[in-house]
Design a protein around this motif. Structure first.
Motif, short mmCIF file in Angstrom:
data_model
loop_
_atom_site.label_atom_id
_atom_site.label_comp_id
_atom_site.label_asym_id
_atom_site.label_seq_id
_atom_site.Cartn_x
_atom_site.Cartn_y
_atom_site.Cartn_z
N ASN A 141 16.43 21.34 69.58
CA ASN A 141 17.47 22.36 69.44
C ASN A 141 17.04 23.75 69.89
N GLN A 174 24.49 28.33 67.45
CA GLN A 174 24.94 26.95 67.60
C GLN A 174 23.75 25.99 67.43
N ASP A 223 22.64 25.84 63.74
CA ASP A 223 23.53 24.99 62.93
C ASP A 223 23.16 23.52 63.08
N ALA A 224 22.93 23.08 64.32
CA ALA A 224 22.56 21.68 64.58
C ALA A 224 21.20 21.36 63.96
N LEU A 258 19.67 22.86 61.35
CA LEU A 258 19.75 22.83 59.89
C LEU A 258 20.45 21.56 59.39
N LYS A 259 21.44 21.10 60.13
CA LYS A 259 22.13 19.86 59.76
C LYS A 259 21.17 18.67 59.85
N GLU A 260 20.35 18.65 60.90
CA GLU A 260 19.37 17.58 61.06
C GLU A 260 18.34 17.61 59.93
N GLU A 268 18.67 18.80 56.95
CA GLU A 268 19.32 18.39 55.70
C GLU A 268 19.42 16.87 55.58
N GLN A 269 19.61 16.19 56.71
CA GLN A 269 19.72 14.73 56.70
C GLN A 269 18.37 14.07 56.48
#
Length: 91
Positions: free
Chosen positions: A28, A51, A54-55, A57-59, A61-62
């Motif tokens: 990212n 952008q 965001d990607a 941080l989402k990764e 978190e998973q």
């Protein structure tokens, strides 16, 4: 440009979380670092375009695997740091 410090809590040590985070940062275009903390959490400092952040941080978190479990992420916004040019694992 967004610059954040993230404290990740849960089952995040001993499960490949730092190396997963480094890979997610590379994917990212995120600069910064990641390290284990004495309290069992993982601390991340990350900087990149909104952008991409965001990607990323989402990764994070998973998590990397079914063995990792993120229970909480404490996010602190920071001022931009021109010195952050790559992402590394700190020990």
């Amino acid at each position: 440009m967004r610059h954040v410090k993230v404290k990740v809590k849960g089952q995040v040590q001993g499960v490949g979380f730092r190396y997963f985070t480094q890979h997610a940062a590379s994917d990212n275009a995120i600069a910064g670092w990641v390290r284990n903390e004495d309290d069992g959490s993982v601390l991340i400092e990350a900087q990149g375009e909104e952008q991409n952040m965001d990607a990323f941080l989402k990764e994070v978190e998973q998590g990397p695997t079914k063995f990792a479990r993120v229970q909480d992420m404490e996010l602190t916004e920071l001022e931009e740091d021109a010195g952050l040019t790559k992402f590394e694992v700190k020990y």
